[in-house]
Design a protein around this motif. Structure first.
Motif, PDB file in Angstrom:
ATOM      1  N   ALA A   1      17.515  -4.003 -10.880  1.00  0.00           N
ATOM      2  CA  ALA A   1      16.350  -3.367 -10.285  1.00  0.00           C
ATOM      3  C   ALA A   1      15.605  -4.321  -9.355  1.00  0.00           C
ATOM      4  O   ALA A   1      15.123  -3.922  -8.289  1.00  0.00           O
ATOM      5  N   LYS A   2      15.516  -5.582  -9.750  1.00  0.00           N
ATOM      6  CA  LYS A   2      14.847  -6.571  -8.903  1.00  0.00           C
ATOM      7  C   LYS A   2      15.593  -6.746  -7.580  1.00  0.00           C
ATOM      8  O   LYS A   2      14.982  -6.851  -6.517  1.00  0.00           O
ATOM      9  N   ALA A   3      16.919  -6.763  -7.657  1.00  0.00           N
ATOM     10  CA  ALA A   3      17.729  -6.880  -6.437  1.00  0.00           C
ATOM     11  C   ALA A   3      17.548  -5.637  -5.571  1.00  0.00           C
ATOM     12  O   ALA A   3      17.417  -5.726  -4.337  1.00  0.00           O
ATOM     13  N   SER A   4      17.512  -4.485  -6.221  1.00  0.00           N
ATOM     14  CA  SER A   4      17.329  -3.225  -5.500  1.00  0.00           C
ATOM     15  C   SER A   4      15.980  -3.204  -4.792  1.00  0.00           C
ATOM     16  O   SER A   4      15.871  -2.813  -3.620  1.00  0.00           O
ATOM     17  N   SER A   5      14.932  -3.640  -5.480  1.00  0.00           N
ATOM     18  CA  SER A   5      13.591  -3.650  -4.908  1.00  0.00           C
ATOM     19  C   SER A   5      13.503  -4.606  -3.710  1.00  0.00           C
ATOM     20  O   SER A   5      12.927  -4.265  -2.674  1.00  0.00           O
ATOM     21  N   ALA A   6      14.093  -5.786  -3.862  1.00  0.00           N
ATOM     22  CA  ALA A   6      14.078  -6.762  -2.764  1.00  0.00           C
ATOM     23  C   ALA A   6      14.798  -6.210  -1.532  1.00  0.00           C
ATOM     24  O   ALA A   6      14.326  -6.351  -0.394  1.00  0.00           O
ATOM     25  N   ASP A   7      15.924  -5.550  -1.759  1.00  0.00           N
ATOM     26  CA  ASP A   7      16.689  -4.973  -0.652  1.00  0.00           C
ATOM     27  C   ASP A   7      15.975  -3.766  -0.044  1.00  0.00           C
ATOM     28  O   ASP A   7      16.060  -3.524   1.164  1.00  0.00           O
ATOM     29  N   PHE A   8      15.269  -3.006  -0.883  1.00  0.00           N
ATOM     30  CA  PHE A   8      14.495  -1.856  -0.405  1.00  0.00           C
ATOM     31  C   PHE A   8      13.427  -2.316   0.581  1.00  0.00           C
ATOM     32  O   PHE A   8      13.271  -1.767   1.677  1.00  0.00           O
ATOM     33  N   VAL A   9      12.711  -3.361   0.196  1.00  0.00           N
ATOM     34  CA  VAL A   9      11.650  -3.911   1.052  1.00  0.00           C
ATOM     35  C   VAL A   9      12.239  -4.509   2.331  1.00  0.00           C
ATOM     36  O   VAL A   9      11.737  -4.277   3.431  1.00  0.00           O
ATOM     37  N   ALA A  10      13.339  -5.257   2.188  1.00  0.00           N
ATOM     38  CA  ALA A  10      13.953  -5.920   3.343  1.00  0.00           C
ATOM     39  C   ALA A  10      14.512  -4.920   4.354  1.00  0.00           C
ATOM     40  O   ALA A  10      14.303  -5.041   5.563  1.00  0.00           O
ATOM     41  N   THR A  11      15.234  -3.915   3.848  1.00  0.00           N
ATOM     42  CA  THR A  11      15.848  -2.947   4.760  1.00  0.00           C
ATOM     43  C   THR A  11      14.815  -2.025   5.408  1.00  0.00           C
ATOM     44  O   THR A  11      15.037  -1.489   6.492  1.00  0.00           O
TER      45      THR A  11
ATOM     46  N   THR B   1       0.309   2.784  -9.829  1.00  0.00           N
ATOM     47  CA  THR B   1       1.212   1.694 -10.222  1.00  0.00           C
ATOM     48  C   THR B   1       1.701   1.886 -11.660  1.00  0.00           C
ATOM     49  O   THR B   1       2.857   1.575 -11.976  1.00  0.00           O
ATOM     50  N   GLU B   2       0.837   2.434 -12.518  1.00  0.00           N
ATOM     51  CA  GLU B   2       1.209   2.615 -13.916  1.00  0.00           C
ATOM     52  C   GLU B   2       2.372   3.592 -14.054  1.00  0.00           C
ATOM     53  O   GLU B   2       3.366   3.305 -14.739  1.00  0.00           O
ATOM     54  N   PHE B   3       2.249   4.765 -13.410  1.00  0.00           N
ATOM     55  CA  PHE B   3       3.302   5.760 -13.526  1.00  0.00           C
ATOM     56  C   PHE B   3       4.570   5.307 -12.807  1.00  0.00           C
ATOM     57  O   PHE B   3       5.681   5.501 -13.311  1.00  0.00           O
ATOM     58  N   GLN B   4       4.414   4.714 -11.639  1.00  0.00           N
ATOM     59  CA  GLN B   4       5.579   4.256 -10.879  1.00  0.00           C
ATOM     60  C   GLN B   4       6.415   3.289 -11.713  1.00  0.00           C
ATOM     61  O   GLN B   4       7.644   3.362 -11.736  1.00  0.00           O
ATOM     62  N   GLU B   5       5.743   2.399 -12.422  1.00  0.00           N
ATOM     63  CA  GLU B   5       6.448   1.433 -13.267  1.00  0.00           C
ATOM     64  C   GLU B   5       7.079   2.111 -14.481  1.00  0.00           C
ATOM     65  O   GLU B   5       8.277   1.940 -14.741  1.00  0.00           O
ATOM     66  N   THR B   6       6.291   2.887 -15.215  1.00  0.00           N
ATOM     67  CA  THR B   6       6.775   3.532 -16.441  1.00  0.00           C
ATOM     68  C   THR B   6       7.965   4.445 -16.167  1.00  0.00           C
ATOM     69  O   THR B   6       8.975   4.413 -16.878  1.00  0.00           O
ATOM     70  N   PHE B   7       7.828   5.262 -15.112  1.00  0.00           N
ATOM     71  CA  PHE B   7       8.885   6.222 -14.823  1.00  0.00           C
ATOM     72  C   PHE B   7      10.196   5.517 -14.479  1.00  0.00           C
ATOM     73  O   PHE B   7      11.252   5.842 -15.013  1.00  0.00           O
ATOM     74  N   SER B   8      10.140   4.539 -13.585  1.00  0.00           N
ATOM     75  CA  SER B   8      11.378   3.884 -13.155  1.00  0.00           C
ATOM     76  C   SER B   8      12.012   3.037 -14.245  1.00  0.00           C
ATOM     77  O   SER B   8      13.231   2.905 -14.306  1.00  0.00           O
ATOM     78  N   LEU B   9      11.185   2.460 -15.121  1.00  0.00           N
ATOM     79  CA  LEU B   9      11.752   1.712 -16.246  1.00  0.00           C
ATOM     80  C   LEU B   9      12.577   2.637 -17.141  1.00  0.00           C
ATOM     81  O   LEU B   9      13.586   2.235 -17.706  1.00  0.00           O
ATOM     82  N   ASN B  10      12.159   3.882 -17.242  1.00  0.00           N
ATOM     83  CA  ASN B  10      12.890   4.857 -18.055  1.00  0.00           C
ATOM     84  C   ASN B  10      14.050   5.497 -17.307  1.00  0.00           C
ATOM     85  O   ASN B  10      15.053   5.872 -17.912  1.00  0.00           O
ATOM     86  N   LYS B  11      13.922   5.620 -16.003  1.00  0.00           N
ATOM     87  CA  LYS B  11      14.891   6.382 -15.207  1.00  0.00           C
ATOM     88  C   LYS B  11      16.028   5.517 -14.660  1.00  0.00           C
ATOM     89  O   LYS B  11      17.079   6.016 -14.301  1.00  0.00           O
ATOM     90  N   GLY B  12      15.804   4.193 -14.580  1.00  0.00           N
ATOM     91  CA  GLY B  12      16.833   3.324 -13.996  1.00  0.00           C
ATOM     92  C   GLY B  12      16.662   3.135 -12.502  1.00  0.00           C
ATOM     93  O   GLY B  12      17.470   2.491 -11.846  1.00  0.00           O
ATOM     94  N   SER B  13      15.586   3.713 -11.972  1.00  0.00           N
ATOM     95  CA  SER B  13      15.303   3.614 -10.538  1.00  0.00           C
ATOM     96  C   SER B  13      14.318   2.476 -10.299  1.00  0.00           C
ATOM     97  O   SER B  13      14.085   1.640 -11.176  1.00  0.00           O
ATOM     98  N   ILE B  14      13.723   2.432  -9.097  1.00  0.00           N
ATOM     99  CA  ILE B  14      12.666   1.466  -8.810  1.00  0.00           C
ATOM    100  C   ILE B  14      11.474   2.220  -8.229  1.00  0.00           C
ATOM    101  O   ILE B  14      11.613   3.335  -7.722  1.00  0.00           O
ATOM    102  N   PRO B  15      10.278   1.615  -8.295  1.00  0.00           N
ATOM    103  CA  PRO B  15       9.103   2.262  -7.704  1.00  0.00           C
ATOM    104  C   PRO B  15       9.257   2.413  -6.192  1.00  0.00           C
ATOM    105  O   PRO B  15       9.894   1.591  -5.536  1.00  0.00           O
ATOM    106  N   VAL B  16       8.641   3.468  -5.664  1.00  0.00           N
ATOM    107  CA  VAL B  16       8.696   3.701  -4.221  1.00  0.00           C
ATOM    108  C   VAL B  16       7.586   2.931  -3.499  1.00  0.00           C
ATOM    109  O   VAL B  16       7.669   2.694  -2.296  1.00  0.00           O
ATOM    110  N   ARG B  17       6.557   2.533  -4.228  1.00  0.00           N
ATOM    111  CA  ARG B  17       5.486   1.727  -3.640  1.00  0.00           C
ATOM    112  C   ARG B  17       6.022   0.346  -3.268  1.00  0.00           C
ATOM    113  O   ARG B  17       6.813  -0.246  -4.002  1.00  0.00           O
ATOM    114  N   LEU B  18       5.548  -0.172  -2.154  1.00  0.00           N
ATOM    115  CA  LEU B  18       6.054  -1.458  -1.666  1.00  0.00           C
ATOM    116  C   LEU B  18       5.379  -2.664  -2.310  1.00  0.00           C
ATOM    117  O   LEU B  18       5.868  -3.767  -2.218  1.00  0.00           O
ATOM    118  N   ASN B  19       4.242  -2.472  -2.969  1.00  0.00           N
ATOM    119  CA  ASN B  19       3.479  -3.625  -3.475  1.00  0.00           C
ATOM    120  C   ASN B  19       3.565  -3.781  -4.982  1.00  0.00           C
ATOM    121  O   ASN B  19       2.658  -4.281  -5.619  1.00  0.00           O
TER     122      ASN B  19
END
Length: 418
Positions: free
Chosen positions: A355-365, A327-345
């Protein structure tokens, strides 16, 4: 990859064993192409995690070409029997490498860390070869974004579009207001990014899957594809004459400055807005590309780990896989990269509204089946077919004489490339 001789690849195991014997214990050589400021900072956090576990990180960064240069270097390293411990590889290319027998089985790590429950199935399937994990996913980029300058839209007296009919109404209004409607860079991957957004928005998820993931001949030759191509070509009417050859970030800069109203581009564009001191929801708007609000085209970075004979290097390789999915790396990396974590939780407290909208849509889709791989960014089909289709799409985009039906024929032929 398929052009690598079997004899050369048989030599890899012996050469790697020899190399491992002389290498420093616990050393992990990592090949990647993350060299920009934010990316380099994110990689640094991964390096620190490995060093904290007592391992040695050997950085092998190859800049340029969106990874093309790195893949060329990787192939030469493998053929010469000097493969790195880990390499940034993504999409169907993972399976091509795994088929050669040079990638490590990561099931023990994946099972211990419960990857199957942490990843959408469409994602975990890409990370596997014959049911076994052979790669660790790093992050998720959403590709089907529309970026807009609210001041430009206010000046033009129009609204940010949610479908393609509204898109052309807005484009016409922006044009009349003296604003370039669509910021675009005339490079084939940018053309293809726009094309897949139109295909998803006009044709829908099932059409997209059949035409651009399964490469179904009947779907590629359907009336829906003709409508997609016609709509796609109409977009070009609202780009400017200086678009050919323009880099994507320069197109984004046009939207930032208000010279252009909107851009269709993945969420790496957000980094340009943020770097310019712009605030999402205030200075710029991020919405799903027209007609794609309930779908999500993804581009996922991942690391494949190569077979190692040395026990210490194998331990270091496994620790790298654990760190990537932490969770630490997933968060740090995406905050720097402009992406979102691939983990669902993951908690998204530190992320911005886009990013929040992207994450919500990632989980929903992921639940609805509308989470689909981006063909434009190497996630959907083999590299040969992708390249051929990409060329066909750009030929159509740049031709004044080619009809949509002619383009369909070229795409159908390109889809057969192996």
């Amino acid at each position: 990859m398929n052009r690598i001789s079997k004899n050369s690849l048989r030599a890899v195991a012996l050469a790697c064993a020899t190399l491992a014997a002389s290498a420093q214990a616990g050393e992990v050589e990592v090949l990647h192409w993350w060299t920009s400021g934010g990316e380099a900072k994110a990689v640094g956090s991964l390096k620190a995690t490995l060093q904290a576990k007592g391992h040695t990180w050997k950085d092998f960064a190859v800049a340029g070409g969106g990874g093309d240069s790195a893949m060329t270097v990787l192939k030469s390293r493998v053929v010469s029997g000097n493969a790195p411990a880990a390499a940034q590889i993504k999409g169907p290319s993972l399976q091509e490498w795994a088929a050669e027998g040079v990638l490590a089985n990561m099931d023990d790590v994946a099972k211990a860390e419960q990857w199957d429950s942490l990843l959408p199935k469409v994602v975990s399937d890409i990370m596997k070869y014959k049911g076994n994990y052979i790669a660790a996913p790093v992050n998720v980029h959403r590709v089907n974004w529309l970026w807009a300058n609210p001041e430009a839209f206010k000046k033009a007296g129009t609204k940010v579009p949610t479908n393609w009919d509204e898109f052309f109404v807005a484009a016409e209004a922006l044009k009349k207001a003296g604003i370039v409607p669509v910021a675009h860079g005339g490079q084939n991957w940018q053309d293809f990014t726009t094309f897949e957004a139109v295909a998803l928005g006009v044709g829908g998820t099932e059409f997209y899957k059949k035409a651009l993931v399964q490469l179904d001949p009947a779907t590629i030759s359907s009336p829906t594809m003709e409508k997609v191509l016609t709509t796609f070509k109409k977009v070009k009417d609202y780009t400017d004459k200086n678009a050919p050859g323009r880099d994507w970030n320069l197109a984004t800069a046009m939207v930032i400055k208000g010279e252009a109203g909107m851009q269709i581009m993945g969420d790496w564009a957000k980094g340009e807005f943020v770097a310019a001191g712009k605030v999402p929801g205030k200075d710029f708007v991020c919405v799903a590309a027209p007609g794609t609000a309930k779908a999500y085209t993804f581009n996922i970075d991942s690391f494949a780990l190569f077979n190692q004979r040395d026990a210490e290097k194998t331990k270091a390789r496994k620790d790298l896989a654990v760190a990537i999915m932490s969770t630490e790396f997933q968060e740090t990396f995406s905050l720097n990269k402009g992406s979102i974590p691939v983990r669902l939780n993951m908690k998204m407290d530190k992320f911005d509204d886009c990013a929040k909208a992207s994450s919500a849509d990632f989980v929903a889709t992921a639940k609805t089946g509308a989470l689909v791989p981006s063909i434009a960014h190497g996630m959907a089909v083999n590299s040969a077919a992708e390249g051929a289709i990409k060329d066909a799409v750009s030929q159509y985009w740049n031709s004044d004489k080619m009809s949509a039906k002619d383009a369909m024929g070229k795409i159908a032929l390109a889809a057969k490339t192996r």
